[in-house]
Design an enzyme around this catalytic site. Sequence first.
Site, mmCIF file in Angstrom:
data_model
loop_
_atom_site.group_PDB
_atom_site.id
_atom_site.type_symbol
_atom_site.label_atom_id
_atom_site.label_comp_id
_atom_site.label_asym_id
_atom_site.label_seq_id
_atom_site.Cartn_x
_atom_site.Cartn_y
_atom_site.Cartn_z
ATOM 1 N N TYR A 244 0.834 -1.209 0.000
ATOM 2 C CA TYR A 244 0.000 0.000 0.000
ATOM 3 C C TYR A 244 0.874 1.267 0.000
ATOM 4 O O TYR A 244 0.485 2.310 -0.511
ATOM 5 C CB TYR A 244 -0.980 -0.023 1.177
ATOM 6 C CG TYR A 244 -2.217 0.808 0.937
ATOM 7 C CD1 TYR A 244 -3.021 0.601 -0.184
ATOM 8 C CD2 TYR A 244 -2.593 1.800 1.835
ATOM 9 C CE1 TYR A 244 -4.148 1.367 -0.408
ATOM 10 C CE2 TYR A 244 -3.730 2.572 1.623
ATOM 11 C CZ TYR A 244 -4.499 2.348 0.498
ATOM 12 O OH TYR A 244 -5.619 3.112 0.291
ATOM 13 N N LYS B 137 -3.228 8.284 2.984
ATOM 14 C CA LYS B 137 -4.490 8.068 3.719
ATOM 15 C C LYS B 137 -4.358 8.494 5.176
ATOM 16 O O LYS B 137 -5.337 8.979 5.767
ATOM 17 C CB LYS B 137 -4.912 6.593 3.635
ATOM 18 C CG LYS B 137 -5.339 6.114 2.247
ATOM 19 C CD LYS B 137 -6.551 6.839 1.699
ATOM 20 C CE LYS B 137 -7.146 6.111 0.496
ATOM 21 N NZ LYS B 137 -8.138 6.948 -0.205
HETATM 22 O O1 0WD Z 1 -10.470 -1.717 -1.828
HETATM 23 C C1 0WD Z 1 -10.827 -0.635 -2.252
HETATM 24 N N1 0WD Z 1 -11.250 -0.492 -3.486
HETATM 25 C C2 0WD Z 1 -10.777 0.550 -1.346
HETATM 26 C C3 0WD Z 1 -10.840 1.828 -1.852
HETATM 27 C C4 0WD Z 1 -10.664 0.303 0.114
HETATM 28 C C5 0WD Z 1 -10.661 1.495 0.897
HETATM 29 C C6 0WD Z 1 -10.698 2.747 0.341
HETATM 30 N N2 0WD Z 1 -10.776 2.904 -1.025
HETATM 31 C C7 0WD Z 1 -10.814 4.265 -1.548
HETATM 32 C C8 0WD Z 1 -9.825 4.601 -2.636
HETATM 33 O O2 0WD Z 1 -8.548 4.820 -2.119
HETATM 34 C C9 0WD Z 1 -10.452 5.871 -3.179
HETATM 35 O O3 0WD Z 1 -10.151 6.957 -2.322
HETATM 36 O O4 0WD Z 1 -12.065 4.511 -2.139
HETATM 37 C C10 0WD Z 1 -11.947 5.570 -3.071
HETATM 38 C C11 0WD Z 1 -12.617 5.154 -4.370
HETATM 39 O O5 0WD Z 1 -11.863 4.149 -4.989
HETATM 40 P P1 0WD Z 1 -12.473 2.891 -5.781
HETATM 41 O O6 0WD Z 1 -13.930 2.981 -5.845
HETATM 42 O O7 0WD Z 1 -11.828 1.687 -5.212
HETATM 43 O O8 0WD Z 1 -11.799 3.052 -7.216
HETATM 44 P P2 0WD Z 1 -12.266 3.596 -8.666
HETATM 45 O O9 0WD Z 1 -13.565 3.047 -9.062
HETATM 46 O O10 0WD Z 1 -11.101 3.312 -9.572
HETATM 47 O O11 0WD Z 1 -12.404 5.159 -8.446
HETATM 48 C C12 0WD Z 1 -11.326 6.014 -8.118
HETATM 49 C C13 0WD Z 1 -11.403 7.222 -9.017
HETATM 50 C C14 0WD Z 1 -10.633 7.217 -10.319
HETATM 51 O O12 0WD Z 1 -10.784 6.190 -11.078
HETATM 52 P P3 0WD Z 1 -9.437 5.637 -11.874
HETATM 53 O O13 0WD Z 1 -9.371 4.218 -11.450
HETATM 54 O O14 0WD Z 1 -9.803 5.894 -13.282
HETATM 55 O O15 0WD Z 1 -8.211 6.406 -11.432
HETATM 56 O O16 0WD Z 1 -10.771 8.362 -8.522
HETATM 57 C C15 0WD Z 1 -10.839 9.317 -9.572
HETATM 58 C C16 0WD Z 1 -11.034 8.585 -10.856
HETATM 59 O O17 0WD Z 1 -12.317 8.744 -11.348
HETATM 60 N N3 0WD Z 1 -9.633 10.084 -9.722
HETATM 61 C C17 0WD Z 1 -9.677 11.401 -9.951
HETATM 62 N N4 0WD Z 1 -10.707 12.257 -10.021
HETATM 63 C C18 0WD Z 1 -10.436 13.539 -10.297
HETATM 64 N N5 0WD Z 1 -9.190 13.993 -10.473
HETATM 65 C C19 0WD Z 1 -8.334 11.790 -10.127
HETATM 66 C C20 0WD Z 1 -8.117 13.159 -10.409
HETATM 67 N N6 0WD Z 1 -6.890 13.650 -10.620
HETATM 68 N N7 0WD Z 1 -7.530 10.710 -9.995
HETATM 69 C C21 0WD Z 1 -8.337 9.676 -9.742
#
Ligand code: 0WD
Length: 254
Positions: free
Chosen positions: A155, A162
């Site tokens: 991580y 975080k």
């Molecule tokens: O196991 C997990 N999936 C966990 C996720 C466990 C605990 C927490 N999280 C957190 C992540 O760290 C994040 O903060 O949950 C949040 C959402 O993540 P997610 O739902 O797992 O992932 P995803 O569906 O990929 O959404 C994250 C999105 C990005 O998608 P991608 O994968 O294309 O990077 O964050 C957005 C983007 O849409 N993002 C941004 N939005 C605006 N400006 C930017 C940016 N520069 N960079 C990423």
Amino acid sequence: SGLLKGKRGLIFGVANNRSIAYGIAKAARAQGAEIALTYQGEALKKRVEPLAAELGGHIVGHCDVTDPATIDAVFAETEKLFGSIDFLIHCIAFSDKDELDGRYVDTTADNFTKSMFISCYSFTALAQRAEKLMPNGGSLVTLTYYGAEKWMPHYNVMGVAKAALEASVRYLAADLGPKNIRVNAISAGPIKTLAASGIGDFRYILKWNELNSPLRRTVTTDEVGDAGVYLISDLSRGVTGEVQHVDAGYHIVG
Ligand code: 0WD
């Protein structure tokens, strides 16, 4: 089913229907909230538009948090649409994939800065704008992970980002509390999303949680969505500065 009736909110971080932000958007709509979504870039626009339509939500444009003009544009659009808002959901994180494997000690300055900016500072940048659209108080929610509290394999820089994000939840809660704006985080257990697929050995981490969490399973985006509803709704009106674990209890074990 009407816990969020009359509430309007802005949700960042829907990339597809497996995104945690999508789970929260869906749960919020099911409780009667009106929602506005953003997308990051043209490629995601094509994915997010049908999801917004399916949920009966609005789209308020492209937002890349590294470009403040796009944040301002999205808030201007939201103000036009809703006037004021009651909640904001931040589900945004980024690190160079190459550094979500191997050792933290090898983190580059460039990726450290970028990860910290997108994964931590962006929540504060959004809070600054949200404050102006919340004359009647409101609820800000971000997403964090247990890697903020304890070392977790691979991580790395995200764990450090975080930890800073969780600290910022406390500072924002103190600053905005007098305006009845609450600020909380959900610490979600591992879920297979696009962002998670960048983390080394993720399947192993899922399996480990399944074997060792008190509930002997992992969690779903629907479950995180329902916790999001609680933190947005008046049921949590006495709660701020909190990190709510939605992880099948893993944090008491690991
Ligand atoms: O196991 C997990 N999936 C966990 C996720 C466990 C605990 C927490 N999280 C957190 C992540 O760290 C994040 O903060 O949950 C949040 C959402 O993540 P997610 O739902 O797992 O992932 P995803 O569906 O990929 O959404 C994250 C999105 C990005 O998608 P991608 O994968 O294309 O990077 O964050 C957005 C983007 O849409 N993002 C941004 N939005 C605006 N400006 C930017 C940016 N520069 N960079 C990423």
